[in-house]
Design a protein around this motif. Structure first.
Motif, PDB file in Angstrom:
ATOM      1  N   LEU A  17       0.829  -1.219   0.000  1.00 53.76           N
ATOM      2  CA  LEU A  17       0.000   0.000   0.000  1.00 53.76           C
ATOM      3  C   LEU A  17       0.859   1.263   0.000  1.00 53.76           C
ATOM      4  O   LEU A  17       1.817   1.378   0.766  1.00 53.76           O
ATOM      5  CB  LEU A  17      -0.911  -0.006   1.234  1.00 53.76           C
ATOM      6  CG  LEU A  17      -1.829   1.193   1.422  1.00 53.76           C
ATOM      7  CD1 LEU A  17      -2.800   1.323   0.241  1.00 53.76           C
ATOM      8  CD2 LEU A  17      -2.613   1.056   2.721  1.00 53.76           C
ATOM      9  N   LYS A  18       0.499   2.151  -0.894  1.00 53.54           N
ATOM     10  CA  LYS A  18       1.194   3.438  -1.005  1.00 53.54           C
ATOM     11  C   LYS A  18       0.128   4.524  -1.063  1.00 53.54           C
ATOM     12  O   LYS A  18      -0.851   4.384  -1.801  1.00 53.54           O
ATOM     13  CB  LYS A  18       2.017   3.438  -2.300  1.00 53.54           C
ATOM     14  CG  LYS A  18       3.119   4.458  -2.348  1.00 53.54           C
ATOM     15  CD  LYS A  18       4.033   4.185  -3.522  1.00 53.54           C
ATOM     16  CE  LYS A  18       3.596   4.991  -4.729  1.00 53.54           C
ATOM     17  NZ  LYS A  18       4.530   4.851  -5.867  1.00 53.54           N
ATOM     18  N   ILE A  19       0.270   5.562  -0.250  1.00 58.32           N
ATOM     19  CA  ILE A  19      -0.696   6.654  -0.311  1.00 58.32           C
ATOM     20  C   ILE A  19       0.034   7.979  -0.498  1.00 58.32           C
ATOM     21  O   ILE A  19       1.093   8.201   0.097  1.00 58.32           O
ATOM     22  CB  ILE A  19      -1.609   6.714   0.946  1.00 58.32           C
ATOM     23  CG1 ILE A  19      -0.798   6.704   2.242  1.00 58.32           C
ATOM     24  CG2 ILE A  19      -2.608   5.576   0.971  1.00 58.32           C
ATOM     25  CD1 ILE A  19      -1.647   6.868   3.493  1.00 58.32           C
ATOM     26  N   THR A  20      -0.537   8.799  -1.361  1.00 51.89           N
ATOM     27  CA  THR A  20      -0.007  10.151  -1.552  1.00 51.89           C
ATOM     28  C   THR A  20      -1.062  11.121  -1.059  1.00 51.89           C
ATOM     29  O   THR A  20      -2.209  11.080  -1.505  1.00 51.89           O
ATOM     30  CB  THR A  20       0.323  10.406  -3.038  1.00 51.89           C
ATOM     31  OG1 THR A  20       1.320   9.470  -3.441  1.00 51.89           O
ATOM     32  CG2 THR A  20       0.845  11.816  -3.256  1.00 51.89           C
ATOM     33  N   PHE A  56      -8.557  17.503   1.127  1.00 52.07           N
ATOM     34  CA  PHE A  56      -7.555  16.465   0.907  1.00 52.07           C
ATOM     35  C   PHE A  56      -7.765  15.794  -0.429  1.00 52.07           C
ATOM     36  O   PHE A  56      -8.899  15.532  -0.839  1.00 52.07           O
ATOM     37  CB  PHE A  56      -7.659  15.373   1.994  1.00 52.07           C
ATOM     38  CG  PHE A  56      -7.042  15.751   3.305  1.00 52.07           C
ATOM     39  CD1 PHE A  56      -7.680  16.631   4.166  1.00 52.07           C
ATOM     40  CD2 PHE A  56      -5.823  15.212   3.696  1.00 52.07           C
ATOM     41  CE1 PHE A  56      -7.122  16.980   5.387  1.00 52.07           C
ATOM     42  CE2 PHE A  56      -5.257  15.546   4.922  1.00 52.07           C
ATOM     43  CZ  PHE A  56      -5.889  16.430   5.769  1.00 52.07           C
ATOM     44  N   HIS A  57      -6.648  15.494  -1.076  1.00 50.73           N
ATOM     45  CA  HIS A  57      -6.644  14.664  -2.273  1.00 50.73           C
ATOM     46  C   HIS A  57      -5.703  13.504  -1.949  1.00 50.73           C
ATOM     47  O   HIS A  57      -4.535  13.730  -1.632  1.00 50.73           O
ATOM     48  CB  HIS A  57      -6.138  15.490  -3.460  1.00 50.73           C
ATOM     49  CG  HIS A  57      -6.072  14.717  -4.739  1.00 50.73           C
ATOM     50  ND1 HIS A  57      -7.199  14.238  -5.366  1.00 50.73           N
ATOM     51  CD2 HIS A  57      -5.020  14.321  -5.493  1.00 50.73           C
ATOM     52  CE1 HIS A  57      -6.828  13.593  -6.467  1.00 50.73           C
ATOM     53  NE2 HIS A  57      -5.518  13.611  -6.558  1.00 50.73           N
ATOM     54  N   VAL A  58      -6.233  12.285  -1.951  1.00 46.70           N
ATOM     55  CA  VAL A  58      -5.434  11.114  -1.586  1.00 46.70           C
ATOM     56  C   VAL A  58      -5.385  10.150  -2.767  1.00 46.70           C
ATOM     57  O   VAL A  58      -6.417   9.779  -3.323  1.00 46.70           O
ATOM     58  CB  VAL A  58      -6.034  10.387  -0.349  1.00 46.70           C
ATOM     59  CG1 VAL A  58      -5.225   9.134  -0.023  1.00 46.70           C
ATOM     60  CG2 VAL A  58      -6.083  11.314   0.856  1.00 46.70           C
ATOM     61  N   LYS A  59      -4.163   9.767  -3.155  1.00 43.55           N
ATOM     62  CA  LYS A  59      -3.993   8.724  -4.168  1.00 43.55           C
ATOM     63  C   LYS A  59      -3.597   7.467  -3.421  1.00 43.55           C
ATOM     64  O   LYS A  59      -2.645   7.475  -2.635  1.00 43.55           O
ATOM     65  CB  LYS A  59      -2.881   9.088  -5.148  1.00 43.55           C
ATOM     66  CG  LYS A  59      -3.227  10.188  -6.095  1.00 43.55           C
ATOM     67  CD  LYS A  59      -2.068  10.427  -7.065  1.00 43.55           C
ATOM     68  CE  LYS A  59      -2.166  11.840  -7.622  1.00 43.55           C
ATOM     69  NZ  LYS A  59      -0.923  12.291  -8.246  1.00 43.55           N
ATOM     70  N   GLU A  60      -4.341   6.419  -3.651  1.00 40.85           N
ATOM     71  CA  GLU A  60      -4.064   5.148  -2.989  1.00 40.85           C
ATOM     72  C   GLU A  60      -3.677   4.130  -4.056  1.00 40.85           C
ATOM     73  O   GLU A  60      -4.406   3.969  -5.030  1.00 40.85           O
ATOM     74  CB  GLU A  60      -5.341   4.697  -2.263  1.00 40.85           C
ATOM     75  CG  GLU A  60      -5.250   3.295  -1.688  1.00 40.85           C
ATOM     76  CD  GLU A  60      -6.600   2.784  -1.155  1.00 40.85           C
ATOM     77  OE1 GLU A  60      -7.323   3.543  -0.486  1.00 40.85           O
ATOM     78  OE2 GLU A  60      -6.907   1.616  -1.442  1.00 40.85           O
ATOM     79  N   SER A  61      -2.539   3.455  -3.878  1.00 39.44           N
ATOM     80  CA  SER A  61      -2.241   2.375  -4.809  1.00 39.44           C
ATOM     81  C   SER A  61      -1.716   1.172  -4.053  1.00 39.44           C
ATOM     82  O   SER A  61      -1.031   1.295  -3.038  1.00 39.44           O
ATOM     83  CB  SER A  61      -1.289   2.833  -5.920  1.00 39.44           C
ATOM     84  OG  SER A  61      -0.004   2.975  -5.411  1.00 39.44           O
ATOM     85  N   SER A  62      -2.104   0.007  -4.525  1.00 35.74           N
ATOM     86  CA  SER A  62      -1.722  -1.249  -3.886  1.00 35.74           C
ATOM     87  C   SER A  62      -1.771  -2.327  -4.953  1.00 35.74           C
ATOM     88  O   SER A  62      -2.114  -2.052  -6.109  1.00 35.74           O
ATOM     89  CB  SER A  62      -2.699  -1.597  -2.760  1.00 35.74           C
ATOM     90  OG  SER A  62      -3.963  -1.928  -3.309  1.00 35.74           O
ATOM     91  N   PHE A  65      -3.980  -4.306  -5.164  1.00 37.18           N
ATOM     92  CA  PHE A  65      -5.395  -4.491  -5.487  1.00 37.18           C
ATOM     93  C   PHE A  65      -5.931  -3.486  -6.494  1.00 37.18           C
ATOM     94  O   PHE A  65      -6.779  -3.790  -7.314  1.00 37.18           O
ATOM     95  CB  PHE A  65      -6.255  -4.403  -4.220  1.00 37.18           C
ATOM     96  CG  PHE A  65      -6.018  -5.514  -3.240  1.00 37.18           C
ATOM     97  CD1 PHE A  65      -6.437  -6.807  -3.527  1.00 37.18           C
ATOM     98  CD2 PHE A  65      -5.369  -5.268  -2.039  1.00 37.18           C
ATOM     99  CE1 PHE A  65      -6.218  -7.840  -2.627  1.00 37.18           C
ATOM    100  CE2 PHE A  65      -5.148  -6.301  -1.123  1.00 37.18           C
ATOM    101  CZ  PHE A  65      -5.569  -7.592  -1.417  1.00 37.18           C
ATOM    102  N   ARG A  66      -5.454  -2.221  -6.393  1.00 38.70           N
ATOM    103  CA  ARG A  66      -6.097  -1.166  -7.180  1.00 38.70           C
ATOM    104  C   ARG A  66      -5.334   0.154  -7.045  1.00 38.70           C
ATOM    105  O   ARG A  66      -4.486   0.308  -6.164  1.00 38.70           O
ATOM    106  CB  ARG A  66      -7.525  -0.945  -6.677  1.00 38.70           C
ATOM    107  CG  ARG A  66      -7.530  -0.506  -5.210  1.00 38.70           C
ATOM    108  CD  ARG A  66      -8.927  -0.309  -4.660  1.00 38.70           C
ATOM    109  NE  ARG A  66      -8.866   0.148  -3.268  1.00 38.70           N
ATOM    110  CZ  ARG A  66      -9.929   0.485  -2.562  1.00 38.70           C
ATOM    111  NH1 ARG A  66     -11.139   0.389  -3.113  1.00 38.70           N
ATOM    112  NH2 ARG A  66      -9.795   0.892  -1.312  1.00 38.70           N
ATOM    113  N   SER A  67      -5.681   1.092  -7.924  1.00 33.40           N
ATOM    114  CA  SER A  67      -5.206   2.465  -7.796  1.00 33.40           C
ATOM    115  C   SER A  67      -6.432   3.361  -7.871  1.00 33.40           C
ATOM    116  O   SER A  67      -7.176   3.315  -8.847  1.00 33.40           O
ATOM    117  CB  SER A  67      -4.256   2.829  -8.939  1.00 33.40           C
ATOM    118  OG  SER A  67      -3.063   2.097  -8.818  1.00 33.40           O
ATOM    119  N   ILE A  68      -6.641   4.160  -6.825  1.00 33.90           N
ATOM    120  CA  ILE A  68      -7.810   5.046  -6.799  1.00 33.90           C
ATOM    121  C   ILE A  68      -7.408   6.410  -6.259  1.00 33.90           C
ATOM    122  O   ILE A  68      -6.336   6.562  -5.667  1.00 33.90           O
ATOM    123  CB  ILE A  68      -8.966   4.484  -5.930  1.00 33.90           C
ATOM    124  CG1 ILE A  68      -8.504   4.213  -4.492  1.00 33.90           C
ATOM    125  CG2 ILE A  68      -9.561   3.230  -6.539  1.00 33.90           C
ATOM    126  CD1 ILE A  68      -9.643   3.963  -3.513  1.00 33.90           C
TER     127      ILE A  68
END
Ligand code: MYR
Length: 131
Positions: A36-39, A47-53, A55-58
């Motif tokens: 898991l990586k979050i920006t 807030f603007h959060v980019k989540e990538s793992s 499983f997915r990128s959202i």
């Protein structure tokens, strides 16, 4: 202080937490290595959060104190909001399928971002390092 890109380094009691959430063993095993990586980009109370793992990128947008919807990687839907109290972000969410609360906290400790989770009496942590 939360701004930047954070990569999960280690987790504490996450397996038990996911079990309490009703996530099956195969998914728990996969989630234990989700990279898991979050920006996080905070501008005032937005807030603007980019989540990538694995499983997915959202991308998620929310405003402090304003309710929004969020789906977990397994499809479980939550509704709730983040609030800031001092240096701490506190999230209070409700599972849409059973109405039960899930609370979460983000705090910077040293050079790490620590996210704690609590659901039905089980607590877990995931600890992130800047990348
Ligand atoms: C974000 O700020 O990253 C987006 C909103 C997050 C909402 C709540 C997160 C709870 C995550 C619980 C994960 C547990 C998986 C079994």
């Amino acid at each position: 202080a939360f701004n930047g890109t954070w990569k999960v380094d280690r987790s504490e009691n996450y397996e038990k937490f996911m079990e309490q959430m009703g996530i099956n063993m195969v998914k728990r095993k996969m989630a234990a290595h989700d990279n898991l990586k979050i920006t996080i980009e905070q501008t005032g109370d937005k807030f603007h959060v980019k989540e990538s793992s694995t499983f997915r990128s959202i991308e998620i947008n929310f405003t402090l104190g304003v309710t929004f919807e969020y789906s977990l990687a397994d499809g479980t839907e939550l509704s709730g909001a983040w609030n800031q109290e001092g240096d701490t972000l506190k999230g209070v969410f409700t599972r849409k399928d059973n109405g039960k609360p899930l609370t979460t906290i983000r705090i910077i400790q040293g050079d790490e971002l620590v996210q704690s989770y609590s659901y039905e009496g089980v607590d877990a942590k995931r600890i992130f390092k800047r990348s």
